[in-house]
Design an enzyme around this catalytic site. Structure first.
Site, short mmCIF file in Angstrom:
data_model
loop_
_atom_site.label_atom_id
_atom_site.label_comp_id
_atom_site.label_asym_id
_atom_site.label_seq_id
_atom_site.Cartn_x
_atom_site.Cartn_y
_atom_site.Cartn_z
N GLN A 173 -78.31 3.76 17.88
CA GLN A 173 -78.71 2.78 18.91
C GLN A 173 -80.16 2.36 18.71
O GLN A 173 -81.03 3.16 18.39
CB GLN A 173 -78.48 3.34 20.30
CG GLN A 173 -79.23 4.61 20.65
CD GLN A 173 -78.96 5.07 22.06
OE1 GLN A 173 -78.55 4.28 22.92
NE2 GLN A 173 -79.18 6.34 22.34
N HIS A 195 -75.84 -0.89 19.50
CA HIS A 195 -75.97 -0.68 20.94
C HIS A 195 -76.73 -1.85 21.57
O HIS A 195 -76.24 -2.55 22.41
CB HIS A 195 -76.63 0.66 21.27
CG HIS A 195 -76.66 0.97 22.74
ND1 HIS A 195 -77.64 0.49 23.58
CD2 HIS A 195 -75.84 1.72 23.50
CE1 HIS A 195 -77.41 0.92 24.81
NE2 HIS A 195 -76.33 1.67 24.80
N ASP A 238 -73.66 -2.60 23.93
CA ASP A 238 -73.57 -2.23 25.34
C ASP A 238 -74.26 -3.32 26.16
O ASP A 238 -75.45 -3.58 25.99
CB ASP A 238 -74.24 -0.88 25.58
CG ASP A 238 -73.93 -0.30 26.95
OD1 ASP A 238 -73.40 -1.03 27.81
OD2 ASP A 238 -74.22 0.89 27.16
N GLU A 273 -69.25 -2.74 25.15
CA GLU A 273 -69.24 -1.67 26.16
C GLU A 273 -69.73 -2.19 27.50
O GLU A 273 -70.73 -2.90 27.56
CB GLU A 273 -70.14 -0.52 25.68
CG GLU A 273 -70.19 0.66 26.62
CD GLU A 273 -71.00 1.82 26.05
OE1 GLU A 273 -71.38 2.70 26.85
OE2 GLU A 273 -71.23 1.86 24.82
N ASP A 307 -67.66 2.52 30.26
CA ASP A 307 -68.84 3.38 30.44
C ASP A 307 -69.12 3.55 31.93
O ASP A 307 -68.79 4.57 32.51
CB ASP A 307 -70.05 2.78 29.72
CG ASP A 307 -71.30 3.63 29.88
OD1 ASP A 307 -71.20 4.76 30.40
OD2 ASP A 307 -72.40 3.18 29.49
N GLN A 329 -66.27 5.83 26.60
CA GLN A 329 -67.45 6.62 26.25
C GLN A 329 -67.41 7.90 27.06
O GLN A 329 -67.34 7.87 28.30
CB GLN A 329 -68.78 5.93 26.51
CG GLN A 329 -69.89 6.89 26.07
CD GLN A 329 -71.32 6.47 26.31
OE1 GLN A 329 -72.22 7.23 26.02
NE2 GLN A 329 -71.54 5.29 26.81
N LYS A 331 -69.66 10.36 28.07
CA LYS A 331 -71.12 10.49 28.13
C LYS A 331 -71.44 11.93 28.48
O LYS A 331 -71.44 12.33 29.64
CB LYS A 331 -71.70 9.51 29.15
CG LYS A 331 -73.20 9.29 29.02
CD LYS A 331 -73.71 8.34 30.09
CE LYS A 331 -73.38 6.91 29.84
NZ LYS A 331 -74.23 6.28 28.80
#
Length: 416
Positions: A173, A195, A238, A273, A307, A329, A331
């Site tokens: 990212q 990302h 994202d 995302e 997410d 995702q 996380k």
């Protein structure tokens, strides 16, 4: 082998705590910090230093096992636990968690991790996800040290998983430095990038999505120009719900925009995302599923990654059961104990949904290394290079731990 003592020390993370609500509302930049007042409870500034707690388990033979408690960059947002500050939570670990583990036999990671995961505070609340996350890391490390095995082997044995001696694609990212850091990720030949931190409509997405479209075009051209003929990474961006904001949650308009993004990215595969933030788990599932259906009807192959509002193991099960996304995702800090990450990967794969062992730039090197073992054992589609936003450091930590572990496992396999 038993646990004979537990100590804890305050630490810093690889990034910062950021008030997502204030940033989305238009907080200004001043160098590396933000201007304006924080909006999420617990924050004293829109950006403040990330804090962690190292938990160390002292074993009977003097070995020290450790794990790091840490929370995500956007703590307190999207249904997550609140800000995690070391001074506030070290006493809880030493006074409430330690007595549960002292004297315990290190014969089962799953048993000890569940002991902490299922415990409640004196007031009946669950322990902060960051505590459960870091303590479970330390337990896994301790069981591995007691058994003289890698953490990967402990997970393989306890979950009866096959050993696959191949690397898992690493997702690098870029943070806000999405051009120079994309170059770094390309040079390092990351399997997935960038990302890109598209968390504001006006300055990063564009009011009609034009800024992101330009960036995807640039990124595709850059990869083809400097990456070489044999390098075709997956693009994973994202957008923090900003597409939903820009297109007023109109599913058909979002699908039209995704078609433009897909064309700009070709021949590279694209994942988006968090296209929208519906404000609740149920709402997010419904909107993501509607968008996924609209994309399929148009023949658009851009994948949707869940997410926001997909935080806990239970949330992930809901998203997977609803087939609301192409990938979830997972996380890691948001799930609490890392056993939940392992089980979430297994569950998503069982029902044909992509699994991404993610986490946060705001973790530590310990969390990054432990996630490698989780990934090598449970085999997600990709895992995040972490911590930090600089590409080099996080990618090095994860890549090197993965290669070290694979070399050790191959040696053991060849000697049998």
């Amino acid at each position: 082998m038993k646990i004979v003592d537990i100590i804890a020390s305050p630490g810093l993370t690889g990034f910062y705590f950021d008030d997502q609500q204030a940033i989305k509302a238009g907080a200004g930049h001043d160098g590396f910090t933000y201007t304006g007042e924080p909006m999420t409870p617990g924050f004293k500034a829109v950006r403040q230093r990330g804090e962690s707690i190292s938990v160390m388990l002292i074993l009977e033979d003097g070995q020290v096992a450790s794990g790091d408690c840490a929370a995500v960059q956007y703590s307190g947002a999207g249904g997550r636990d609140p800000l995690f500050l070391a001074e506030e939570f070290i006493p809880i670990i030493l006074e409430e968690i330690a007595p549960k583990l002292l004297g315990q036999e290190l014969d089962s990671f799953r048993h000890l991790a569940a002991l902490v995961e299922n415990s409640k505070r004196p007031n009946g609340d669950r322990y902060h996800t960051a505590i459960r996350y870091g303590v479970s890391q330390a337990i896994l490390d301790a069981v591995a040290k007691a058994k003289k095995k890698t953490m990967t082997e402990v997970i393989l044995e306890e979950y009866d998983l096959p050993m696959i001696l191949e690397p898992v694609p690493i997702f690098a990212q870029t943070g806000d430095d999405r051009y120079d850091n994309a170059d770094k990720a390309i040079i390092k030949r990351a399997g997935v990038l960038p990302h890109a931190l598209i968390n504001n409509v006006e300055t990063k997405l564009g009011v009609n999505g034009e800024l992101l479209l330009d960036y995807v075009t640039w990124l595709r051209n850059r990869i083809l120009a400097i990456g070489g003929d044999d390098y075709r990474p997956v693009l994973h961006i994202d957008v923090y719900g900003t597409i939903g904001i820009a297109f007023k949650d109109d599913t058909q308009k979002m699908a039209e925009y995704f078609a433009k993004l897909e064309k700009a990215a070709a021949p590279l595969h694209l994942r988006i995302e968090g296209p929208m933030d519906a404000g609740s788990t149920g709402g997010q599932i419904a909107q993501l599923k509607a968008l996924r259906v609209a994309l399929k009807e148009r023949g658009v192959k851009v994948e949707i990654v869940a997410d926001e509002w997909c935080n806990t193991y239970e949330d992930i099960v809901e998203f997977v059961d609803a087939q609301a996304a192409d990938m979830v995702q997972i996380k890691t800090p948001d799930l609490g104990g890392i056993q939940n990450t392992i089980e979430a990967v297994i569950y998503a794969k069982k029902y044909g949904v992509g699994a991404y062992v993610g986490g946060s730039c705001n973790e530590t090197d310990a969390g990054g290394r432990t996630a490698v073992h989780v990934a090598l054992a449970s085999r997600p589609d990709q895992m995040l290079a972490k911590p930090g936003m600089g590409v080099d450091e996080g990618y090095m930590i994860v890549h090197n731990e993965m290669n070290r572990t694979l070399a050790l496992l191959r040696r053991k396999a060849s000697s049998r």
